[in-house]
Design a protein around this motif. Structure first.
Motif, mmCIF file in Angstrom:
data_model
loop_
_atom_site.group_PDB
_atom_site.id
_atom_site.type_symbol
_atom_site.label_atom_id
_atom_site.label_comp_id
_atom_site.label_asym_id
_atom_site.label_seq_id
_atom_site.Cartn_x
_atom_site.Cartn_y
_atom_site.Cartn_z
ATOM 1 N N THR A 10 -13.724 10.758 1.512
ATOM 2 C CA THR A 10 -13.044 10.434 2.604
ATOM 3 C C THR A 10 -12.441 9.226 2.669
ATOM 4 O OG1 THR A 10 -14.906 9.483 3.530
ATOM 5 C CG2 THR A 10 -14.695 11.964 3.782
ATOM 6 N N LEU A 11 -11.399 9.010 3.347
ATOM 7 C CA LEU A 11 -10.892 7.743 3.795
ATOM 8 C C LEU A 11 -11.849 6.545 4.021
ATOM 9 C CD1 LEU A 11 -7.426 8.299 4.967
ATOM 10 C CD2 LEU A 11 -7.922 7.470 2.882
ATOM 11 N N ALA A 12 -12.863 7.078 5.090
ATOM 12 C CA ALA A 12 -13.996 6.006 5.316
ATOM 13 C C ALA A 12 -14.742 5.554 4.191
ATOM 14 C CB ALA A 12 -14.679 6.829 6.439
ATOM 15 N N GLU A 13 -15.126 6.406 3.318
ATOM 16 C CA GLU A 13 -16.091 6.349 1.953
ATOM 17 C C GLU A 13 -15.095 5.255 1.319
ATOM 18 O OE1 GLU A 13 -18.592 9.123 -0.166
ATOM 19 O OE2 GLU A 13 -17.058 10.431 1.107
ATOM 20 N N ILE A 14 -14.056 5.430 1.040
ATOM 21 C CA ILE A 14 -12.911 4.731 0.142
ATOM 22 C C ILE A 14 -12.841 3.175 0.777
ATOM 23 C CG2 ILE A 14 -10.518 4.288 -0.457
ATOM 24 C CD1 ILE A 14 -10.161 7.237 -0.642
ATOM 25 N N TYR A 26 -5.615 2.827 6.379
ATOM 26 C CA TYR A 26 -4.809 4.122 6.923
ATOM 27 C C TYR A 26 -3.374 3.615 6.920
ATOM 28 C CZ TYR A 26 -8.642 7.380 8.247
ATOM 29 O OH TYR A 26 -9.464 7.897 8.239
ATOM 30 N N ARG A 27 -2.989 2.205 7.045
ATOM 31 C CA ARG A 27 -1.852 1.820 7.115
ATOM 32 C C ARG A 27 -1.034 2.164 5.910
ATOM 33 N NH1 ARG A 27 -3.634 -3.403 8.719
ATOM 34 N NH2 ARG A 27 -4.071 -3.067 10.983
ATOM 35 N N ARG A 28 -1.615 1.856 4.817
ATOM 36 C CA ARG A 28 -1.297 2.018 3.565
ATOM 37 C C ARG A 28 -1.122 3.587 3.188
ATOM 38 N NH1 ARG A 28 -1.396 -1.445 -1.809
ATOM 39 N NH2 ARG A 28 -0.042 -0.396 -2.716
ATOM 40 N N PHE A 29 -2.157 4.102 3.361
ATOM 41 C CA PHE A 29 -2.421 5.690 2.841
ATOM 42 C C PHE A 29 -2.602 6.447 4.172
ATOM 43 C CE2 PHE A 29 -3.896 2.762 -0.626
ATOM 44 C CZ PHE A 29 -3.007 2.999 -1.602
ATOM 45 N N PRO A 30 -1.735 7.600 4.100
ATOM 46 C CA PRO A 30 -2.190 8.617 5.295
ATOM 47 C C PRO A 30 -3.149 9.670 4.998
ATOM 48 C CG PRO A 30 0.021 9.223 4.105
ATOM 49 C CD PRO A 30 -0.773 7.831 3.459
ATOM 50 N N ASP A 31 -3.601 9.615 3.648
ATOM 51 C CA ASP A 31 -4.773 10.566 3.388
ATOM 52 C C ASP A 31 -5.303 10.356 1.940
ATOM 53 O OD1 ASP A 31 -2.976 11.655 1.464
ATOM 54 O OD2 ASP A 31 -2.290 13.433 2.960
ATOM 55 N N VAL A 32 -6.443 11.126 1.767
ATOM 56 C CA VAL A 32 -6.892 10.634 0.441
ATOM 57 C C VAL A 32 -6.263 11.232 -0.582
ATOM 58 C CG1 VAL A 32 -9.033 11.465 -0.932
ATOM 59 C CG2 VAL A 32 -9.206 11.119 1.380
ATOM 60 N N ARG A 33 -5.502 12.222 -0.636
ATOM 61 C CA ARG A 33 -4.628 12.412 -1.697
ATOM 62 C C ARG A 33 -3.645 11.346 -2.066
ATOM 63 N NH1 ARG A 33 -5.068 17.359 -3.956
ATOM 64 N NH2 ARG A 33 -6.105 18.939 -2.758
ATOM 65 N N SER A 34 -2.826 10.639 -1.109
ATOM 66 C CA SER A 34 -1.926 9.645 -1.455
ATOM 67 C C SER A 34 -2.800 8.603 -2.169
ATOM 68 C CB SER A 34 -1.312 9.062 -0.320
ATOM 69 O OG SER A 34 -2.270 8.789 0.885
ATOM 70 N N LEU A 36 -5.348 8.909 -4.090
ATOM 71 C CA LEU A 36 -5.450 9.569 -5.501
ATOM 72 C C LEU A 36 -4.244 9.334 -6.315
ATOM 73 C CD1 LEU A 36 -7.233 10.827 -7.515
ATOM 74 C CD2 LEU A 36 -6.483 13.084 -6.488
ATOM 75 N N ALA A 37 -3.028 9.680 -5.612
ATOM 76 C CA ALA A 37 -1.972 9.489 -6.329
ATOM 77 C C ALA A 37 -1.665 8.209 -6.716
ATOM 78 C CB ALA A 37 -0.731 10.222 -5.512
ATOM 79 N N ALA A 38 -1.735 7.323 -5.983
ATOM 80 C CA ALA A 38 -1.700 5.741 -6.279
ATOM 81 C C ALA A 38 -2.620 5.503 -7.396
ATOM 82 C CB ALA A 38 -1.535 4.901 -4.958
ATOM 83 N N LEU A 39 -3.916 6.008 -7.271
ATOM 84 C CA LEU A 39 -4.807 5.501 -8.153
ATOM 85 C C LEU A 39 -4.492 5.950 -9.567
ATOM 86 C CD1 LEU A 39 -7.861 4.343 -9.148
ATOM 87 C CD2 LEU A 39 -8.614 6.519 -8.069
ATOM 88 N N MET A 40 -4.152 7.313 -9.705
ATOM 89 C CA MET A 40 -3.754 8.002 -10.863
ATOM 90 C C MET A 40 -2.451 7.226 -11.734
ATOM 91 S SD MET A 40 -3.999 12.228 -10.399
ATOM 92 C CE MET A 40 -2.495 12.203 -9.673
ATOM 93 N N THR A 41 -1.516 7.003 -10.817
ATOM 94 C CA THR A 41 -0.510 6.270 -11.339
ATOM 95 C C THR A 41 -1.129 4.884 -12.007
ATOM 96 O OG1 THR A 41 1.080 7.087 -9.788
ATOM 97 C CG2 THR A 41 2.093 5.044 -10.505
ATOM 98 N N ARG A 42 -1.648 4.228 -11.411
ATOM 99 C CA ARG A 42 -2.143 2.824 -11.895
ATOM 100 C C ARG A 42 -3.081 3.099 -12.994
ATOM 101 N NH1 ARG A 42 -6.412 0.095 -8.815
ATOM 102 N NH2 ARG A 42 -7.746 0.967 -10.191
#
Length: 174
Positions: A10-14, A26-34, A36-42
Motif C-alpha cells: 500500500t502507499l501507506a506502507e511505502i 500522494y502528491r508525487r504518485f497517485p497509486d502503487v502502480r505509479s 512501481l513504474a518509477a521504481l522499475m524505470t530507475r
C-alpha cells in the motif's frame, strides 16, 4: 514490494518504509502502480547501464552489443526487484509484453540503436533496417530475461547464455 509483492503493498506502507509523509507520496504518485513504474524505470535503467559496461572494452560494436545483452540478461535475472515481480506479481509485467513497451524497454532499445549505428560504422554489424534489428534484439533479450529461470532447470545457465551470445553474434554479423 520486495517482501510482500505489489498486490499487498500500500502507499501507506511505502511512505512508512521511505520515511516520508503519505501526503508527500500522494502528491508525487497517485497509486502503487505509479510508484512501481518509477521504481522499475530507475532500477532497471541502472541495471542496463551496468550491463553496458560489460561490453565497453570489446573491440567492435557487435561484440560490445552481444556482451552487453548477455550481461543484461544475467543481471536482470538476479535483480531483487525483477525476481520479486516474476515470483510474486508476474501479471505486472504482462502489459509490457503484450500491450506496450515501457520506458525502460524504450531506453534499452535506444542504446541498442546507438550501438547498431556504431557497428555499421565500424563494419561489424550487417546492414538492415536498424529499427527492426533493434526491436528484434529487444524481444530476444526480453524473452531470455523472463524465461531464464524456467529454461535452466535442466540446462546450465552459462551454456544457455553462451548460446544466446552465439545467436546474437550470428544474427548481427555482416
Amino acid at each position: 514490494m520486495l517482501a510482500v509483492g505489489l498486490r499487498r503493498t500500500t502507499l501507506a506502507e511505502i511512505s512508512r518504509t521511505a520515511k516520508v509523509s503519505r501526503m508527500t507520496l500522494y502528491r508525487r504518485f497517485p497509486d502503487v502502480r505509479s510508484v512501481l513504474a518509477a521504481l522499475m524505470t530507475r532500477e532497471f535503467g541502472a541495471v542496463l547501464r551496468q550491463a553496458g559496461n560489460h561490453g565497453s572494452a570489446a573491440p567492435t560494436a557487435r561484440e560490445r552489443l552481444v556482451l552487453s545483452c548477455v550481461a543484461a540478461v544475467r543481471l536482470l535475472n538476479t535483480d531483487p526487484l525483477m525476481r520479486a515481480m516474476l515470483d510474486k506479481d508476474a501479471e505486472v509485467i504482462l502489459p509490457y509484453i503484450v500491450e506496450r513497451l515501457g520506458t525502460t524497454q524504450q531506453a534499452g532499445e535506444q542504446v541498442v540503436l546507438a550501438v547498431l549505428g556504431a557497428g555499421r560504422h565500424d563494419g561489424s554489424i550487417r546492414i538492415s533496417d536498424v529499427k527492426v534489428q533493434a526491436r528484434a534484439i529487444l524481444l530476444v533479450v526480453q524473452s531470455f530475461v523472463l524465461s531464464l529461470r524456467a529454461a535452466t532447470t535442466d540446462v546450465a545457465t552459462d551454456d544457455l547464455l553462451d548460446e544466446l551470445a552465439h545467436h546474437l553474434d550470428s544474427a548481427l554479423r555482416p
